[in-house]
Write a protein that holds these residues in place. Structure first.
Motif, PDB file in Angstrom:
ATOM      1  N   GLY A 166      83.120 -54.676  15.232  1.00  0.00           N
ATOM      2  CA  GLY A 166      84.283 -55.531  15.457  1.00  0.00           C
ATOM      3  C   GLY A 166      85.070 -55.682  14.181  1.00  0.00           C
ATOM      4  N   GLY A 167      85.352 -56.927  13.831  1.00  0.00           N
ATOM      5  CA  GLY A 167      86.281 -57.226  12.738  1.00  0.00           C
ATOM      6  C   GLY A 167      85.950 -56.553  11.412  1.00  0.00           C
ATOM      7  N   LEU A 168      84.681 -56.610  11.041  1.00  0.00           N
ATOM      8  CA  LEU A 168      84.310 -56.087   9.725  1.00  0.00           C
ATOM      9  C   LEU A 168      84.535 -54.572   9.631  1.00  0.00           C
ATOM     10  N   GLY A 169      84.190 -53.864  10.676  1.00  0.00           N
ATOM     11  CA  GLY A 169      84.357 -52.410  10.669  1.00  0.00           C
ATOM     12  C   GLY A 169      85.820 -51.996  10.773  1.00  0.00           C
ATOM     13  N   GLU A 185      74.275 -55.459  17.047  1.00  0.00           N
ATOM     14  CA  GLU A 185      74.219 -56.899  16.784  1.00  0.00           C
ATOM     15  C   GLU A 185      75.320 -57.267  15.810  1.00  0.00           C
ATOM     16  N   ASP A 186      76.155 -58.152  16.222  1.00  0.00           N
ATOM     17  CA  ASP A 186      77.223 -58.620  15.380  1.00  0.00           C
ATOM     18  C   ASP A 186      76.835 -60.038  14.980  1.00  0.00           C
ATOM     19  N   SER A 187      76.491 -60.213  13.731  1.00  0.00           N
ATOM     20  CA  SER A 187      76.238 -61.536  13.152  1.00  0.00           C
ATOM     21  C   SER A 187      74.876 -62.162  13.489  1.00  0.00           C
ATOM     22  N   THR A 188      73.995 -61.474  14.197  1.00  0.00           N
ATOM     23  CA  THR A 188      72.613 -61.970  14.263  1.00  0.00           C
ATOM     24  C   THR A 188      71.690 -60.891  13.716  1.00  0.00           C
ATOM     25  N   PRO A 189      71.281 -61.029  12.470  1.00  0.00           N
ATOM     26  CA  PRO A 189      70.449 -59.981  11.873  1.00  0.00           C
ATOM     27  C   PRO A 189      69.137 -59.844  12.633  1.00  0.00           C
ATOM     28  N   LEU A 226      64.291 -50.302  10.687  1.00  0.00           N
ATOM     29  CA  LEU A 226      65.252 -49.197  10.774  1.00  0.00           C
ATOM     30  C   LEU A 226      66.610 -49.575  10.177  1.00  0.00           C
ATOM     31  N   ARG A 227      66.966 -50.828  10.333  1.00  0.00           N
ATOM     32  CA  ARG A 227      68.252 -51.271   9.787  1.00  0.00           C
ATOM     33  C   ARG A 227      68.240 -51.254   8.254  1.00  0.00           C
ATOM     34  N   LEU A 228      67.145 -51.693   7.678  1.00  0.00           N
ATOM     35  CA  LEU A 228      67.036 -51.627   6.215  1.00  0.00           C
ATOM     36  C   LEU A 228      67.018 -50.170   5.759  1.00  0.00           C
ATOM     37  N   HIS A 254      81.792 -62.062   4.878  1.00  0.00           N
ATOM     38  CA  HIS A 254      82.615 -62.070   6.091  1.00  0.00           C
ATOM     39  C   HIS A 254      82.158 -63.076   7.135  1.00  0.00           C
ATOM     40  N   THR A 255      81.404 -64.044   6.742  1.00  0.00           N
ATOM     41  CA  THR A 255      80.891 -64.941   7.768  1.00  0.00           C
ATOM     42  C   THR A 255      80.624 -66.323   7.183  1.00  0.00           C
ATOM     43  N   LEU A 256      80.437 -67.294   8.076  1.00  0.00           N
ATOM     44  CA  LEU A 256      80.004 -68.617   7.655  1.00  0.00           C
ATOM     45  C   LEU A 256      78.783 -69.049   8.443  1.00  0.00           C
ATOM     46  N   GLY A 296      85.848 -64.521  -0.232  1.00  0.00           N
ATOM     47  CA  GLY A 296      85.935 -64.776   1.198  1.00  0.00           C
ATOM     48  C   GLY A 296      87.189 -64.105   1.722  1.00  0.00           C
ATOM     49  N   VAL A 297      87.409 -64.177   3.034  1.00  0.00           N
ATOM     50  CA  VAL A 297      88.425 -63.341   3.679  1.00  0.00           C
ATOM     51  C   VAL A 297      89.634 -64.109   4.232  1.00  0.00           C
ATOM     52  N   ALA A 298      89.674 -65.419   3.984  1.00  0.00           N
ATOM     53  CA  ALA A 298      90.858 -66.230   4.285  1.00  0.00           C
ATOM     54  C   ALA A 298      90.725 -67.493   3.423  1.00  0.00           C
ATOM     55  N   THR A 344      92.785 -62.883   1.428  1.00  0.00           N
ATOM     56  CA  THR A 344      93.023 -62.987   2.866  1.00  0.00           C
ATOM     57  C   THR A 344      93.145 -61.577   3.463  1.00  0.00           C
ATOM     58  N   ASN A 345      92.464 -61.396   4.590  1.00  0.00           N
ATOM     59  CA  ASN A 345      92.463 -60.106   5.295  1.00  0.00           C
ATOM     60  C   ASN A 345      93.874 -59.671   5.681  1.00  0.00           C
ATOM     61  N   GLY A 346      93.970 -58.419   6.054  1.00  0.00           N
ATOM     62  CA  GLY A 346      95.227 -57.886   6.560  1.00  0.00           C
ATOM     63  C   GLY A 346      94.928 -56.737   7.511  1.00  0.00           C
ATOM     64  N   TYR A 353      80.632 -69.054  19.273  1.00  0.00           N
ATOM     65  CA  TYR A 353      81.513 -69.764  18.332  1.00  0.00           C
ATOM     66  C   TYR A 353      82.989 -69.427  18.554  1.00  0.00           C
ATOM     67  N   LYS A 354      83.255 -68.270  19.160  1.00  0.00           N
ATOM     68  CA  LYS A 354      84.648 -67.883  19.433  1.00  0.00           C
ATOM     69  C   LYS A 354      85.188 -68.592  20.676  1.00  0.00           C
ATOM     70  N   ARG A 355      84.284 -69.078  21.495  1.00  0.00           N
ATOM     71  CA  ARG A 355      84.565 -69.976  22.611  1.00  0.00           C
ATOM     72  C   ARG A 355      85.376 -69.367  23.751  1.00  0.00           C
ATOM     73  N   LYS A 413      84.267 -71.837  11.695  1.00  0.00           N
ATOM     74  CA  LYS A 413      83.319 -70.796  12.121  1.00  0.00           C
ATOM     75  C   LYS A 413      83.862 -69.370  11.995  1.00  0.00           C
ATOM     76  N   GLU A 414      85.128 -69.168  12.263  1.00  0.00           N
ATOM     77  CA  GLU A 414      85.696 -67.810  12.197  1.00  0.00           C
ATOM     78  C   GLU A 414      86.152 -67.565  10.761  1.00  0.00           C
ATOM     79  N   ALA A 415      85.528 -66.586  10.109  1.00  0.00           N
ATOM     80  CA  ALA A 415      85.841 -66.376   8.701  1.00  0.00           C
ATOM     81  C   ALA A 415      87.339 -66.143   8.509  1.00  0.00           C
ATOM     82  N   GLY A 470      89.350 -63.660  11.189  1.00  0.00           N
ATOM     83  CA  GLY A 470      90.026 -63.098  12.336  1.00  0.00           C
ATOM     84  C   GLY A 470      91.038 -62.097  11.806  1.00  0.00           C
ATOM     85  N   THR A 471      91.219 -61.011  12.535  1.00  0.00           N
ATOM     86  CA  THR A 471      92.264 -60.052  12.194  1.00  0.00           C
ATOM     87  C   THR A 471      93.085 -59.732  13.444  1.00  0.00           C
ATOM     88  N   GLY A 472      92.478 -59.905  14.616  1.00  0.00           N
ATOM     89  CA  GLY A 472      93.226 -59.780  15.863  1.00  0.00           C
ATOM     90  C   GLY A 472      94.398 -60.766  15.846  1.00  0.00           C
TER      91      GLY A 472
HETATM   92  C1  26W Z   1      73.536 -58.175  11.853  1.00  0.00           C
HETATM   93  C2  26W Z   1      74.044 -58.818  10.671  1.00  0.00           C
HETATM   94  C3  26W Z   1      75.492 -59.005  10.647  1.00  0.00           C
HETATM   95  C4  26W Z   1      75.986 -60.074   9.959  1.00  0.00           C
HETATM   96  C5  26W Z   1      77.313 -60.250   9.860  1.00  0.00           C
HETATM   97  C6  26W Z   1      76.352 -58.117  11.251  1.00  0.00           C
HETATM   98  C7  26W Z   1      77.693 -58.291  11.158  1.00  0.00           C
HETATM   99  C8  26W Z   1      78.183 -59.369  10.456  1.00  0.00           C
HETATM  100  C9  26W Z   1      79.664 -59.487  10.250  1.00  0.00           C
HETATM  101  C10 26W Z   1      79.915 -60.334   9.043  1.00  0.00           C
HETATM  102  C11 26W Z   1      80.442 -59.851  11.413  1.00  0.00           C
HETATM  103  C12 26W Z   1      81.915 -59.635  11.231  1.00  0.00           C
HETATM  104  O1  26W Z   1      82.434 -58.645  11.672  1.00  0.00           O
HETATM  105  N1  26W Z   1      82.630 -60.608  10.647  1.00  0.00           N
HETATM  106  C13 26W Z   1      84.057 -60.680  10.809  1.00  0.00           C
HETATM  107  O2  26W Z   1      84.706 -60.063   9.718  1.00  0.00           O
HETATM  108  C14 26W Z   1      86.092 -60.016   9.928  1.00  0.00           C
HETATM  109  C15 26W Z   1      86.710 -59.237   8.792  1.00  0.00           C
HETATM  110  O3  26W Z   1      86.617 -59.954   7.608  1.00  0.00           O
HETATM  111  C16 26W Z   1      86.669 -61.408  10.061  1.00  0.00           C
HETATM  112  O4  26W Z   1      88.036 -61.314  10.359  1.00  0.00           O
HETATM  113  C17 26W Z   1      85.963 -62.181  11.153  1.00  0.00           C
HETATM  114  O5  26W Z   1      86.386 -63.526  11.183  1.00  0.00           O
HETATM  115  C18 26W Z   1      84.469 -62.122  10.957  1.00  0.00           C
HETATM  116  O6  26W Z   1      83.785 -62.699  12.055  1.00  0.00           O
END
Ligand code: 26W
Length: 813
Positions: free
Chosen positions: A118-121, A270-274, A279-281, A357-359, A434-436, A463-465, A553-555, A653-655, A657-659
């Protein structure tokens, strides 16, 4: 090497040659895939001379470059972007037409490389586009996953994941370089030895894999520049195989191969839940070790003096995923190149910078010491030493404040002994960002306050772009043309120039043209959805869009409660259907396969859609569309068509967003909370052109402190009660109350992200949206002002900020 001639004839000749010589078919017998592959090869051929020239130029300049280390690159389709960058779009279109081929059909043939979540990639992909466009030397390093983010399908409204075999039909944009393979080691043990009177440590690994690089071209926009994205693929080493082959165990040898190749097999969804999976390491160390070695051995000159490494490179850590690179560089410098520890540490501290990229606390990666020590024993020793030295400094500053020492230690003791990768990155990084604005502030004040105090000046914000080439020019060609007709050319690489559009917001003809473009984009989207999923966007509807990963958290639940509220109000007769502003709601969202609540919410969105879309009482008024498999390609269609952008995360909660930025730049108005970059969007576009609702971050904190009881909100608010009761009644599950019971009880008794607390102000803000939309002309004016005032969100500006404040890497001219 010279490019083929830039004429239609020249292009046709090159295309036919590729069809014959690369695909081995005549035009008359070629399949769509043959044609797409030959077309891609042709565009490649034009880029090639520039690429080679750039590699030469950068080698000669010996300047400082950026090595962007990222486990994810969500690139999107390549063909159109590369045609645009080279200015070949018209020539290619005509050339294909003269061969009797519709280039649009071929476009549809490209499978996007979904090598990110998602956002990070996607951010990484925008950044490397901007660096190439600015002529800044950059190598993007990452992993060539054989399977990208899963393909999402719905079966009875529920998400089912399919493997994404994106390489199956061939991959015309990549260049394998087996001769530049690197060996990456794992396991084993460490030992000390005497080196002419000096005691040194060496790592005796247990097993190796080969890392094969695949290069991808990253063209700058209309500047003749091409940078490189280098993605690593894992192979078994010959030695590894041979030993087992010689033992006569063929099956075991093949198993070894499979084991090695598993490392780059699949992107973790998995996005944001490690997951804390071994294998991931392995993936993380695999690509980072190969990248660092690649840079030191093949990019730098042979006799390079490594004490000057910071003059040549900054390794940017895209979140914690590549942080194992810190002890890896230390290991290379100390164990392999014989530097003293302190000298190596001075170099390392200047060569890395870290972006968070996260809180969410649960998204901060920690690796159990057991696992790390087993897989990378030498790295664990180095991390311990870094930590010991660092904690000595902390003690020297604050005395034996054990509480503080425990809080700042890179090693956590509970619930199990583990390495806090964000702390390691913060201690080692020259800068941490941080990204914003809000995110960076919370990072300093809430997540890493002790480090902010200890390292004054280390923390900063960028701040992201987003890249306007892909997300404005390619996604919204008509709007781009309208802008060019007003401003002339040049704005695509100088996006602040969009400001000059402000005066056009007052021009009725411009507003009419702008409104027609939005309508065209809706029709285009409707055609895409009709072909893809057999659904249509109804004419005359407001298009209300929420596209992003599914996360509590994105609701998405809050959006859904709004829809159910409107639906319930009509069917219960509280509101006449004729008085409701017609809306089509579009969702796009993938849930992590193991995230049960997210999957239930997907099921519920589909279930609500099923009922609402088939109820004659709301026909022509409310419609819910949830196309499966939201990805970059679909984003490029959905975003330009949107009227309303939903950015409704719980504040804090949302670091970033880029959408949110992409929508605003395409003339959608935002309904949003004061979170992430929404804060900056609202400041720029003004309160009159933004629908703000919900608690602020301090208000969220205060409510938690008082004790949040979601059920009280349910009791107090009859509208909310009706909506939740309707879901609980089984109205969306064929009368079976049990299906969505977990969703309902989660809202009533847990509600970690305070959906119910923000419900009332959200519904209020949506009423304002309806009222505003009723005046189309005023709405369009606001939309134009959103475009005009969001030039700040170009990733070119983000890159300038990184360059000025963190990297200090001038362009190579
Ligand atoms: C599995 C561990 C893990 C932990 C965190 C996987 C992925 C994450 C990322 C930090 C999730 C991510 O994509 N974060 C998003 O990054 C975007 C670019 O900076 C921000 O715009 C989003 O708010 C943020 O959620």
């Amino acid at each position: 090497m010279t490019s083929p001639p830039r004429t239609v004839d020249g292009f046709v000749r090159q295309f036919l040659e590729n069809l014959n010589l690369v695909r081995g078919v005549p035009l008359s017998a070629s399949s769509d895939n043959d044609r797409y592959q030959a077309l891609a090869h042709t565009v490649r051929d034009y880029l090639m001379a520039r690429w080679l020239e750039d590699l030469r130029r950068q080698r000669e300049a010996q300047g400082k470059g950026v090595c962007y280390l990222s486990a994810e690159y969500l690139l999107g389709r390549q063909l159109d972007n590369n045609l645009l960058a080279t200015g070949l779009t018209e020539i290619a279109t005509e050339a294909m037409a003269s061969c009797g081929i519709d280039i649009d059909e071929l476009r549809g043939h490209e499978v996007e490389p979904g090598l990110g979540n998602g956002g990070l990639g996607r951010l990484a992909a925008c950044f490397i586009d901007s660096l190439a466009t600015m002529g800044v030397p950059n190598i993007g390093y990452g992993i060539r996953y054989e399977y990208g983010i899963f393909r999402q399908t719905f079966v009875d409204g529920q998400q089912v994941e399919q493997p994404d075999a994106w390489l199956a039909l061939g991959s015309p944009w990549e260049f394998p370089h087996p001769e530049a393979a690197q060996t990456v080691s794992f396991g084993g043990h460490t030992e000390t030895y005497d080196d002419a009177g000096v005691t040194r440590t060496r790592w005796v690994p247990g097993w190796n894999v080969q890392a094969l690089p695949y290069n991808y071209m990253v063209p700058g926009y209309h500047n003749g520049r091409v940078n490189t994205l280098r993605l690593w693929s894992a192979r078994a080493t010959d030695a590894f195989d041979l030993r087992i082959f010689n033992s006569g165990d063929y099956a075991e040898a093949v198993r070894a191969q499979t084991f090695a190749e598993n490392i780059s097999k699949v992107l973790y969804p998995e996005d944001s839940t490690p997951q804390g999976k071994e294998l991931r390491l392995q993936q993380q160390y695999f690509f980072v070790a190969a990248s660092i070695k690649d840079f030191l051995d093949t990019v730098l000159p042979k006799d390079f003096d490594l004490t000057r490494l910071p003059e040549r490179v900054i390794f940017q850590l895209n979140d914690t995923h590549p942080v194992i690179g810190v002890p890896e560089l230390m290991r290379v410098l100390v164990d392999e190149r014989g530097l003293e520890w302190d000298a190596a540490w001075d170099i390392t501290r200047e060569c890395f910078a870290y972006t968070c990229h996260t809180l969410l606390p649960e998204a901060l990666e920690e690796w159990p010491v057991d696992l790390l020590g087993r897989l990378l024993p030498r790295h664990l020793e180095i991390i311990y030493r870094i930590n010991d030295d660092f904690l000595d400094e902390v003690r020297a500053r604050y005395g034996d404040d054990e509480m503080r020492i425990r809080n700042m230690s890179i090693i956590a003791e509970h619930p199990e002994r583990s390495v806090r990768m964000a702390y390691l990155a913060t201690v080692a990084g020259a800068k941490v960002n941080g990204v914003a604005e809000l995110h960076s502030q919370l990072l300093r004040e809430k997540v890493l306050p002790a480090f902010n105090e200890f390292f004054p000046g280390k923390f900063t914000n960028v701040t992201n772009g987003v890249t306007p080439r892909r997300f404005v020019r390619l996604a919204n060609p008509e709007l781009s043309e309208l802008i060019t007709s007003a401003l002339g050319t040049g704005w695509l690489t100088d996006l602040e120039r969009l400001r000059e559009l402000e005066v056009y917001a007052e021009d009725p003809d411009f507003r009419t043209a702008f409104g027609e473009i939005k309508a065209d984009n809706k029709r285009r989207l409707s055609a895409v959805l009709a072909a893809r999923d057999g659904v249509e966007v109804s004419d005359g509807h407001m298009l209300d869009v929420m596209v992003k990963r599914l996360h509590e958290y994105k609701r998405q639940m809050l959006k859904l409660l709004h829809i159910v509220t409107q639906y319930e109000a009509i069917i219960s007769g509280k509101v006449a259907a004729a008085d409701v502003q017609p809306r089509t709601f579009i969702f796009g969202a993938k849930a992590a396969p193991g995230y049960a609540m997210a999957k239930r919410i997907i099921h519920l969105i589909n279930a609500v859609g099923q009922v609402v879309n088939n109820d004659p009482r709301v026909e022509g008024r409310l419609k819910v569309i949830f196309p499966p498999n939201y990805n970059v390609t679909l984003a490029e269609r959905v975003i330009p068509a949107a009227d309303l952008s939903e950015q409704i995360s719980l504040a804090g909660k949302e670091a970033s967003g880029t959408g949110n930025m992409k929508f605003a730049l395409n003339g959608a108005l935002t309904i949003g909370t004061d979170d992430g970059a929404n804060v900056e969007i609202r400041e720029l576009v003004g309160d009159d052109n933004f629908f703000l609702f919900g608690m602020s971050e301090p208000e969220v904190e205060a409510l938690w402190a008082r004790g949040y009881k979601p059920a009280e909100f349910y009791q107090r608010d009859p509208q909310l009660r009706s909506a939740i009761d309707l879901i609980a009644s089984g109205a969306f599950s064929g009368g079976d109350r049990s299906v969505f019971e977990p969703v309902v009880s989660n809202l009533l008794y847990d509600d970690r992200f305070m959906v119910l607390a923000d419900y009332a102000t959200y519904i209020g803000a949506q009423a304002k949206v309806d009222a505003a939309y009723a005046d189309q002309d005023a709405w369009t004016r606001s939309a134009i002002l959103n475009v005009a005032r969001c030039g700040f969100f170009s990733s070119d500006r983000s890159m300038r900020d990184y360059i000025d404040r963190i990297w200090h890497t001038p362009p190579v001219l």
